[in-house]
Design a protein around this motif. Sequence first.
Motif, mmCIF file in Angstrom:
data_model
loop_
_atom_site.group_PDB
_atom_site.id
_atom_site.type_symbol
_atom_site.label_atom_id
_atom_site.label_comp_id
_atom_site.label_asym_id
_atom_site.label_seq_id
_atom_site.Cartn_x
_atom_site.Cartn_y
_atom_site.Cartn_z
ATOM 1 N N LYS A 526 -19.743 -4.385 -0.993
ATOM 2 C CA LYS A 526 -18.425 -4.443 -0.368
ATOM 3 C C LYS A 526 -17.456 -5.311 -1.160
ATOM 4 O O LYS A 526 -16.239 -5.196 -0.984
ATOM 5 C CB LYS A 526 -18.542 -4.961 1.066
ATOM 6 N N TYR A 527 -17.968 -6.175 -2.044
ATOM 7 C CA TYR A 527 -17.084 -7.020 -2.845
ATOM 8 C C TYR A 527 -16.587 -6.311 -4.097
ATOM 9 O O TYR A 527 -15.616 -6.734 -4.710
ATOM 10 C CB TYR A 527 -17.805 -8.310 -3.227
ATOM 11 N N ASN A 528 -17.265 -5.238 -4.508
ATOM 12 C CA ASN A 528 -16.820 -4.421 -5.646
ATOM 13 C C ASN A 528 -16.581 -5.274 -6.890
ATOM 14 O O ASN A 528 -15.551 -5.172 -7.553
ATOM 15 C CB ASN A 528 -15.557 -3.638 -5.269
ATOM 16 N N ASN A 529 -17.531 -6.133 -7.179
ATOM 17 C CA ASN A 529 -17.438 -7.012 -8.341
ATOM 18 C C ASN A 529 -18.302 -6.437 -9.465
ATOM 19 O O ASN A 529 -19.507 -6.257 -9.310
ATOM 20 C CB ASN A 529 -17.921 -8.426 -7.959
ATOM 21 N N GLU A 530 -17.679 -6.158 -10.610
ATOM 22 C CA GLU A 530 -18.401 -5.526 -11.712
ATOM 23 C C GLU A 530 -19.461 -6.463 -12.300
ATOM 24 O O GLU A 530 -20.525 -6.004 -12.734
ATOM 25 C CB GLU A 530 -17.417 -5.100 -12.796
ATOM 26 N N ARG A 533 -22.488 -6.483 -9.998
ATOM 27 C CA ARG A 533 -23.177 -5.201 -10.100
ATOM 28 C C ARG A 533 -23.989 -5.119 -11.381
ATOM 29 O O ARG A 533 -25.115 -4.603 -11.393
ATOM 30 C CB ARG A 533 -22.174 -4.038 -10.038
ATOM 31 N N ALA A 534 -23.429 -5.618 -12.472
ATOM 32 C CA ALA A 534 -24.154 -5.593 -13.749
ATOM 33 C C ALA A 534 -25.395 -6.485 -13.682
ATOM 34 O O ALA A 534 -26.472 -6.108 -14.166
ATOM 35 C CB ALA A 534 -23.232 -6.042 -14.871
ATOM 36 N N ILE A 535 -25.238 -7.668 -13.087
ATOM 37 C CA ILE A 535 -26.378 -8.586 -12.976
ATOM 38 C C ILE A 535 -27.476 -7.969 -12.106
ATOM 39 O O ILE A 535 -28.670 -8.009 -12.452
ATOM 40 C CB ILE A 535 -25.925 -9.939 -12.403
ATOM 41 N N MET A 536 -27.081 -7.385 -10.974
ATOM 42 C CA MET A 536 -28.063 -6.769 -10.089
ATOM 43 C C MET A 536 -28.748 -5.599 -10.773
ATOM 44 O O MET A 536 -29.956 -5.386 -10.608
ATOM 45 C CB MET A 536 -27.392 -6.316 -8.795
ATOM 46 N N LEU A 538 -29.315 -5.245 -13.993
ATOM 47 C CA LEU A 538 -30.257 -5.789 -14.965
ATOM 48 C C LEU A 538 -31.508 -6.337 -14.284
ATOM 49 O O LEU A 538 -32.631 -6.136 -14.769
ATOM 50 C CB LEU A 538 -29.580 -6.894 -15.781
ATOM 51 N N LEU A 539 -31.320 -7.034 -13.160
ATOM 52 C CA LEU A 539 -32.466 -7.592 -12.446
ATOM 53 C C LEU A 539 -33.364 -6.487 -11.912
ATOM 54 O O LEU A 539 -34.605 -6.558 -12.026
ATOM 55 C CB LEU A 539 -31.980 -8.486 -11.301
ATOM 56 N N LYS A 540 -32.768 -5.458 -11.319
ATOM 57 C CA LYS A 540 -33.579 -4.359 -10.791
ATOM 58 C C LYS A 540 -34.309 -3.629 -11.901
ATOM 59 O O LYS A 540 -35.470 -3.225 -11.734
ATOM 60 C CB LYS A 540 -32.687 -3.402 -9.984
ATOM 61 N N CYS A 541 -33.644 -3.455 -13.033
ATOM 62 C CA CYS A 541 -34.285 -2.795 -14.173
ATOM 63 C C CYS A 541 -35.449 -3.640 -14.702
ATOM 64 O O CYS A 541 -36.525 -3.104 -15.011
ATOM 65 C CB CYS A 541 -33.262 -2.546 -15.269
ATOM 66 N N PHE A 542 -35.228 -4.960 -14.784
ATOM 67 C CA PHE A 542 -36.278 -5.853 -15.292
ATOM 68 C C PHE A 542 -37.509 -5.815 -14.404
ATOM 69 O O PHE A 542 -38.643 -5.686 -14.900
ATOM 70 C CB PHE A 542 -35.741 -7.283 -15.389
ATOM 71 N N PHE A 543 -37.321 -5.919 -13.091
ATOM 72 C CA PHE A 543 -38.472 -5.952 -12.197
ATOM 73 C C PHE A 543 -39.125 -4.583 -12.065
ATOM 74 O O PHE A 543 -40.323 -4.489 -11.770
ATOM 75 C CB PHE A 543 -38.062 -6.497 -10.825
ATOM 76 N N TRP A 544 -38.353 -3.520 -12.281
ATOM 77 C CA TRP A 544 -38.965 -2.192 -12.318
ATOM 78 C C TRP A 544 -39.901 -2.087 -13.524
ATOM 79 O O TRP A 544 -41.036 -1.603 -13.403
ATOM 80 C CB TRP A 544 -37.885 -1.122 -12.387
ATOM 81 N N CYS A 545 -39.425 -2.530 -14.681
ATOM 82 C CA CYS A 545 -40.257 -2.516 -15.889
ATOM 83 C C CYS A 545 -41.468 -3.435 -15.727
ATOM 84 O O CYS A 545 -42.582 -3.098 -16.144
ATOM 85 C CB CYS A 545 -39.438 -2.936 -17.109
ATOM 86 N N LEU A 546 -41.247 -4.606 -15.105
ATOM 87 C CA LEU A 546 -42.347 -5.546 -14.883
ATOM 88 C C LEU A 546 -43.415 -4.930 -13.988
ATOM 89 O O LEU A 546 -44.618 -5.071 -14.246
ATOM 90 C CB LEU A 546 -41.812 -6.836 -14.266
ATOM 91 N N GLU A 547 -42.990 -4.233 -12.943
ATOM 92 C CA GLU A 547 -43.958 -3.603 -12.050
ATOM 93 C C GLU A 547 -44.768 -2.527 -12.779
ATOM 94 O O GLU A 547 -45.980 -2.413 -12.579
ATOM 95 C CB GLU A 547 -43.233 -2.993 -10.841
ATOM 96 N N LYS A 548 -44.108 -1.731 -13.626
ATOM 97 C CA LYS A 548 -44.818 -0.717 -14.394
ATOM 98 C C LYS A 548 -45.848 -1.366 -15.325
ATOM 99 O O LYS A 548 -46.976 -0.871 -15.466
ATOM 100 C CB LYS A 548 -43.822 0.110 -15.209
#
Length: 696
Positions: A526-530, A533-536, A538-548
């Motif tokens: 809801k804050y529409n902050n770029e 969004r970029a940080i989130m 990157l974090l989701k991508c990192f933990f997805w790779c970590l889980e794999k």
Amino acid sequence: MAHDIDDPGKYGQPIPHDPHFSGPLKYRSCTDIIFLLLFLTFFGCWIAIGLYAFHNGDPTAILTPKDSNGLRCGVDSSVKDKPYLFFFDLTQCIGPSVPFLGCPTPQVCVTKCPNETFYVTSDPVNPDKLICRDNVPNNRKKPDGIECAKWYLPSVPVLKRCLYNVADLKIQKRVNPNARGDEVDIVKKHLNAISMWLTIIIQKGIGFVTNMEALHQVGQNVVDDLMESWKKIAVGLLVSLFVTLVYIMMLRWTAGVMVWVSIIGVIVALSLGTYCSAVKYRDALQQEKNMDPDAESLHSLKKYFWLTALIICSVSLLIILLITIFLRKRISLAIALIEEGSKAISSVTSVFVFPIFPWILQIVVICFAIAVALMLTTTGTPLFKLKKLNSSAQLIYPKCSLELDQICNPDNDTTTTILRDCPDLVCKLIRVVHHKYYDYMHWFNIVGFFWYSFFVSAFGQMVLACVFATWYWTKPRYKLPFFAVTSSTLTVLRYHIGTLAFGSLIITICRMIRLVLEYIDRKLKKYNNEVTRAIMCLLKCFFWCLEKFLKFINTNAYIMCAIHGKNFCTSAREAFMLLMRNILRVFVLDKVTDFLFFISSLLISVGVGILAYLVFATDMTPIDNSNLNYVEVPIAVIVICTYFISTIFFNVYSMAVDTLFLCFLEDCERNDGSPDRPYYMSKDLMKIFGKKNKVE
């Protein structure tokens, strides 16, 4: 032996020869007892939470829907005449995080479910058709600036929720010619609702929204085709199951031929797909010049479809060609592993039946977690207070201001009297007063769901690993235990529950972090902050790779534990060191087998798809398909389902190859082919890898 790294000692010394080693350890001891106790304690607490939820919860409250403001539809005074719950956008309720974080779309109580199709356009909208997010009675004017639904479809109440009905679709082809007109209209309404919903989902999936009315007929035709051809689709899936089993049987004797035929077949199929998509796209561009404006939206969808197909086919073809050219030698080595896996599976065919039991356990875990979550939400005591009907308006009756914020009970006579004298007040549900550990119990339930789901998956992997490792190290083969799967299952259950609990707990922690990130990301949207969004992202991508990565390490740790009977940390360390000492083989040879399994699944899917095309789109068979609007619909369903069916079987193959590959690496380090240290690998593997047993 030669290693794949410059400094073999960097990742530990090769496994020394043990004259007494003859495969999976027979006399073991329990591993990771601390985590076994933690696992059992957690299980007992989870059962206790479930008993608390079922004892204190109200099952009937589950059927009472609540809107976004927490008001109970048809129960609370302000919505007593609105018993049904309406969702602004049901397509947002489709997602993996919805069971845990809830459906993000606004939800309001309504008097009745909509019985017509509505879509906001640029034209003036009839205010009476709007369904908005407010609690103003129907006889009062809706205030400006409130959120309203941009579209809705004809719906029917299911458990007092307005949903699009699919149950009556089958009536369409069975309507009695003498049926009343209103019966036929009801059937048509249901069909229109589903087709419109499919249309909206398709539009969201392709990333653009065109004229809803132009695409409406497409969605309805798709539904008609599915209902008309479902029996033929079922027969097609049985054929795909038979073809998959035949393919697996042929791998036993002609793995090399089958793999290369699969690769060549996929290349030919993708080449034909690229050519056909290019021709169709070119024709669509030529037709666009003389296109009727009313059909322009439908034609645009068809044009983008063929463009997407062209891009996917051409890119896939290029990737597969490059892999085939540059890894052709490694493919030959991978074929040898697949042949070994075929021999192991044919020796213990019950491994194809065994995955049924983990699937049943998974269903039990899912059902229990959902039941506990639903019952927990119905525990607690509701707290009501008198509030203004519209927070932004002034009270018409000033004397009623004395009653504001007073605790009330909608079923109490005193409250009824106050509401009758003060029509500007409402007895509103503020919150439900739960047990002080209510939130912790919900999180406990979520952790339990993930932990025990991953545990069941890990259990299946270790049992299969134990079976295939036993097969590899057993010489001669006829000494392989007849009940290999049963004995492996008992071994895992008796000694290694703690190891499975430890490994699955690690994956659970990583998954919980991903779930929390998903929750935070939803709140930050809801804050529409770029930047956020970029940080989130990157974090989701990192933990997805970590889980794999953790799942890869866990799989190999389970294999080592199945062989040597050591705890999780030791097994994971030894597996990691062994893989790192042979890093090139791991990332080139082992992953090539995954590529070959993917190619095999793809070939089976394409082959069954070609058969389906001959049945549905040509006159080569006596089957009449003239009543279908789009022959592509049943063909696409059969191809997609065939791919998933073949993938399920090849998952067992993949576990066999992973286990045999680790055993092969250990065999190479333990032995050198001398009479005192002979290789356990087959002659085919020795021939391909340039090894042989020396005869005295």
